[in-house]
Write a protein that holds these residues in place. Structure first.
Motif, PDB file in Angstrom:
ATOM      1  N   GLN A   1     -17.902 -63.176 -18.077  1.00  0.00           N
ATOM      2  CA  GLN A   1     -16.247 -63.641 -17.868  1.00  0.00           C
ATOM      3  C   GLN A   1     -15.541 -63.727 -18.766  1.00  0.00           C
ATOM      4  O   GLN A   1     -15.493 -65.185 -19.233  1.00  0.00           O
ATOM      5  CB  GLN A   1     -16.016 -63.655 -16.903  1.00  0.00           C
ATOM      6  CG  GLN A   1     -14.595 -63.719 -16.280  1.00  0.00           C
ATOM      7  CD  GLN A   1     -13.875 -64.764 -14.737  1.00  0.00           C
ATOM      8  OE1 GLN A   1     -13.695 -63.313 -13.557  1.00  0.00           O
ATOM      9  NE2 GLN A   1     -14.415 -64.862 -14.361  1.00  0.00           N
ATOM     10  N   VAL A   2     -15.073 -63.746 -19.690  1.00  0.00           N
ATOM     11  CA  VAL A   2     -13.539 -64.115 -20.708  1.00  0.00           C
ATOM     12  C   VAL A   2     -12.144 -64.399 -20.532  1.00  0.00           C
ATOM     13  O   VAL A   2     -11.861 -63.176 -20.296  1.00  0.00           O
ATOM     14  CB  VAL A   2     -13.816 -63.670 -21.818  1.00  0.00           C
ATOM     15  CG1 VAL A   2     -13.097 -64.229 -23.245  1.00  0.00           C
ATOM     16  CG2 VAL A   2     -15.463 -63.560 -22.440  1.00  0.00           C
ATOM     17  N   LEU A   3     -11.763 -65.644 -20.190  1.00  0.00           N
ATOM     18  CA  LEU A   3     -10.211 -65.098 -19.450  1.00  0.00           C
ATOM     19  C   LEU A   3      -9.320 -65.785 -21.084  1.00  0.00           C
ATOM     20  O   LEU A   3      -9.919 -67.063 -22.173  1.00  0.00           O
ATOM     21  CB  LEU A   3     -10.270 -66.969 -19.300  1.00  0.00           C
ATOM     22  CG  LEU A   3     -11.536 -66.920 -17.910  1.00  0.00           C
ATOM     23  CD1 LEU A   3     -11.185 -68.016 -17.075  1.00  0.00           C
ATOM     24  CD2 LEU A   3     -10.722 -66.028 -17.111  1.00  0.00           C
ATOM     25  N   VAL A   4      -8.556 -64.796 -21.737  1.00  0.00           N
ATOM     26  CA  VAL A   4      -7.981 -64.823 -22.430  1.00  0.00           C
ATOM     27  C   VAL A   4      -6.057 -65.443 -21.814  1.00  0.00           C
ATOM     28  O   VAL A   4      -5.754 -65.248 -20.988  1.00  0.00           O
ATOM     29  CB  VAL A   4      -7.709 -63.301 -23.277  1.00  0.00           C
ATOM     30  CG1 VAL A   4      -9.111 -63.193 -23.898  1.00  0.00           C
ATOM     31  CG2 VAL A   4      -7.449 -62.551 -22.448  1.00  0.00           C
ATOM     32  N   PRO A   5      -5.480 -65.515 -22.991  1.00  0.00           N
ATOM     33  CA  PRO A   5      -4.139 -65.685 -22.894  1.00  0.00           C
ATOM     34  C   PRO A   5      -3.674 -65.112 -22.220  1.00  0.00           C
ATOM     35  O   PRO A   5      -3.474 -63.947 -22.273  1.00  0.00           O
ATOM     36  CB  PRO A   5      -3.791 -66.227 -23.821  1.00  0.00           C
ATOM     37  CG  PRO A   5      -4.700 -66.252 -24.948  1.00  0.00           C
ATOM     38  CD  PRO A   5      -5.371 -65.758 -24.891  1.00  0.00           C
ATOM     39  N   LYS A   6      -2.741 -65.587 -20.921  1.00  0.00           N
ATOM     40  CA  LYS A   6      -1.897 -63.896 -20.451  1.00  0.00           C
ATOM     41  C   LYS A   6      -0.565 -63.342 -21.226  1.00  0.00           C
ATOM     42  O   LYS A   6       0.887 -63.573 -20.666  1.00  0.00           O
ATOM     43  CB  LYS A   6      -1.234 -64.444 -19.160  1.00  0.00           C
ATOM     44  CG  LYS A   6      -1.110 -63.186 -18.416  1.00  0.00           C
ATOM     45  CD  LYS A   6      -0.478 -63.969 -16.452  1.00  0.00           C
ATOM     46  CE  LYS A   6      -0.191 -63.167 -15.952  1.00  0.00           C
ATOM     47  NZ  LYS A   6      -0.264 -63.423 -14.051  1.00  0.00           N
ATOM     48  N   GLN A   7      -0.578 -62.941 -22.436  1.00  0.00           N
ATOM     49  CA  GLN A   7      -0.441 -61.983 -22.831  1.00  0.00           C
ATOM     50  C   GLN A   7       0.142 -60.943 -22.578  1.00  0.00           C
ATOM     51  O   GLN A   7      -1.005 -59.566 -23.395  1.00  0.00           O
ATOM     52  CB  GLN A   7       0.090 -62.227 -24.542  1.00  0.00           C
ATOM     53  CG  GLN A   7      -0.056 -63.774 -25.083  1.00  0.00           C
ATOM     54  CD  GLN A   7      -0.846 -63.853 -26.378  1.00  0.00           C
ATOM     55  OE1 GLN A   7      -1.137 -63.041 -27.188  1.00  0.00           O
ATOM     56  NE2 GLN A   7      -0.847 -65.422 -27.153  1.00  0.00           N
ATOM     57  N   PRO A   8       1.143 -59.961 -22.556  1.00  0.00           N
ATOM     58  CA  PRO A   8       1.289 -58.425 -21.738  1.00  0.00           C
ATOM     59  C   PRO A   8       0.933 -57.754 -22.672  1.00  0.00           C
ATOM     60  O   PRO A   8      -0.145 -56.410 -22.248  1.00  0.00           O
ATOM     61  CB  PRO A   8       3.053 -57.969 -21.222  1.00  0.00           C
ATOM     62  CG  PRO A   8       3.000 -59.287 -21.226  1.00  0.00           C
ATOM     63  CD  PRO A   8       2.639 -60.694 -22.188  1.00  0.00           C
ATOM     64  N   GLU A   9       0.437 -58.223 -23.765  1.00  0.00           N
ATOM     65  CA  GLU A   9       0.569 -56.226 -24.988  1.00  0.00           C
ATOM     66  C   GLU A   9      -1.296 -56.850 -25.031  1.00  0.00           C
ATOM     67  O   GLU A   9      -1.658 -55.540 -25.894  1.00  0.00           O
ATOM     68  CB  GLU A   9       1.468 -57.386 -26.603  1.00  0.00           C
ATOM     69  CG  GLU A   9       0.424 -58.230 -27.105  1.00  0.00           C
ATOM     70  CD  GLU A   9       0.823 -59.566 -26.590  1.00  0.00           C
ATOM     71  OE1 GLU A   9       0.440 -60.279 -27.541  1.00  0.00           O
ATOM     72  OE2 GLU A   9       1.953 -59.712 -25.416  1.00  0.00           O
ATOM     73  N   LEU A  10      -1.681 -57.436 -24.512  1.00  0.00           N
ATOM     74  CA  LEU A  10      -3.241 -57.673 -24.702  1.00  0.00           C
ATOM     75  C   LEU A  10      -4.055 -57.067 -23.622  1.00  0.00           C
ATOM     76  O   LEU A  10      -5.317 -55.947 -24.052  1.00  0.00           O
ATOM     77  CB  LEU A  10      -3.901 -59.299 -24.317  1.00  0.00           C
ATOM     78  CG  LEU A  10      -3.027 -59.877 -25.628  1.00  0.00           C
ATOM     79  CD1 LEU A  10      -4.047 -61.412 -25.289  1.00  0.00           C
ATOM     80  CD2 LEU A  10      -3.951 -59.501 -26.507  1.00  0.00           C
ATOM     81  N   ILE A  11      -2.870 -56.502 -22.012  1.00  0.00           N
ATOM     82  CA  ILE A  11      -4.103 -55.724 -21.414  1.00  0.00           C
ATOM     83  C   ILE A  11      -4.075 -54.817 -21.526  1.00  0.00           C
ATOM     84  O   ILE A  11      -3.575 -53.993 -22.393  1.00  0.00           O
ATOM     85  CB  ILE A  11      -3.219 -55.827 -20.279  1.00  0.00           C
ATOM     86  CG1 ILE A  11      -3.927 -55.295 -18.523  1.00  0.00           C
ATOM     87  CG2 ILE A  11      -1.733 -54.984 -19.795  1.00  0.00           C
ATOM     88  CD1 ILE A  11      -5.246 -56.173 -18.341  1.00  0.00           C
TER      89      ILE A  11
END
Length: 266
Positions: free
Chosen positions: A165-175
């Protein structure tokens, strides 16, 4: 079953579109307990599978289960389980206290005292919490697939090739995207990351992720005053998919019932 197909399993886990992850529930590190559980394998079988996959699938994640307090488990048996956890330091370990399933032979056996079962469960939990499986990955560059929102709603959750599990910044374009990240820190169950650059997106999602409130399978039609959803020809495909899923689920349930009736395991 796994023992007969290790080469094929290794090839599948090495495929770039398959997570290098396998859940193999061993349940106990004692051959005596495994025999009493009516398991058709021994500890050396499990170790052979783990060792083989570690060699053929570099970095593979092996998850497993342990049962504490099976009725015939002695202190020596439990120590064998502890030794197995210590040896492999599984990054994902499900620790359960024995629970008698009605109708099984184990349900008729004398129980290990409840307090002793709790003590053993705590000892194994403490051992599991004593090591950190991801610290050596700090600074690594990884490719991850962003799939969901974290429980605290602060990050997006992604998984790397090894299903970590890798947490990444919550940027909508990444989902829904496959992106490149750098690991900046770790926790017991996760890796924290930062996106390397704006060009880090490697593979756009096949379709745009749905907005909150949208229903999958419905086509959006927009006019001047409002947005309405129409199903069109999609409904027939949806209905057929649901029928197929129901049939598949029924087959799995029937197979599980048949297996349990045939084995009478714990």
């Amino acid at each position: 079953y796994i023992l007969e197909h290790l080469e094929e399993i290794a090839k599948i886990l090495n495929h770039p579109r398959v997570y290098s992850f396998l859940h193999i529930p061993v349940q106990s590190g004692s051959d005596m307990v495994l025999a009493d559980m009516k398991r058709e394998y021994c500890v050396s079988d499990f170790e052979h599978v783990v060792n083989f996959l570690n060699e053929k699938v570099p970095g593979v994640t092996i998850a497993t289960d342990m049962i504490c307090g099976f009725p015939t488990e002695t202190e020596e048996d439990f120590q064998h389980s502890m030794d197995l956890v210590e040896k492999y330091k599984f990054p994902s370990l499900y620790i359960n206290q024995f629970f008698p399933r009605p109708g099984t032979p184990a349900a008729k056996l004398p129980r290990v005292p409840t307090q002793l079962v709790k003590q053993r469960t705590k000892r194994m939990t403490d051992l599991f919490q004593s090591y950190r499986p991801y610290d050596h990955k700090v600074g690594e560059n990884q490719t991850v697939l962003v799939t969901e929102v974290s429980h605290d709603k602060q990050y997006y959750v992604a998984h790397n090739k090894f299903y970590e599990q890798v947490l990444v910044p919550k940027q909508p374009e990444l989902i829904g995207k496959q992106i490149d990240v750098r690991i900046t820190s770790t926790g017991k169950h996760f890796l924290m990351s930062e996106v390397d650059s704006e060009s880090a997106i490697k593979m756009p999602s096949i379709s745009q992720p749905l907005l909150k409130g949208q229903v999958s399978g419905l086509e959006q039609v927009q006019d001047k005053n409002h947005v309405k959803e129409t199903s069109g020809a999609m409904y027939g495909n949806y209905e057929m998919c649901m029928i197929v899923l129901a049939v598949v689920a029924a087959v799995f349930v029937l197979a599980d019932i048949t297996w349990r009736a045939a084995t009478h395991v714990t």
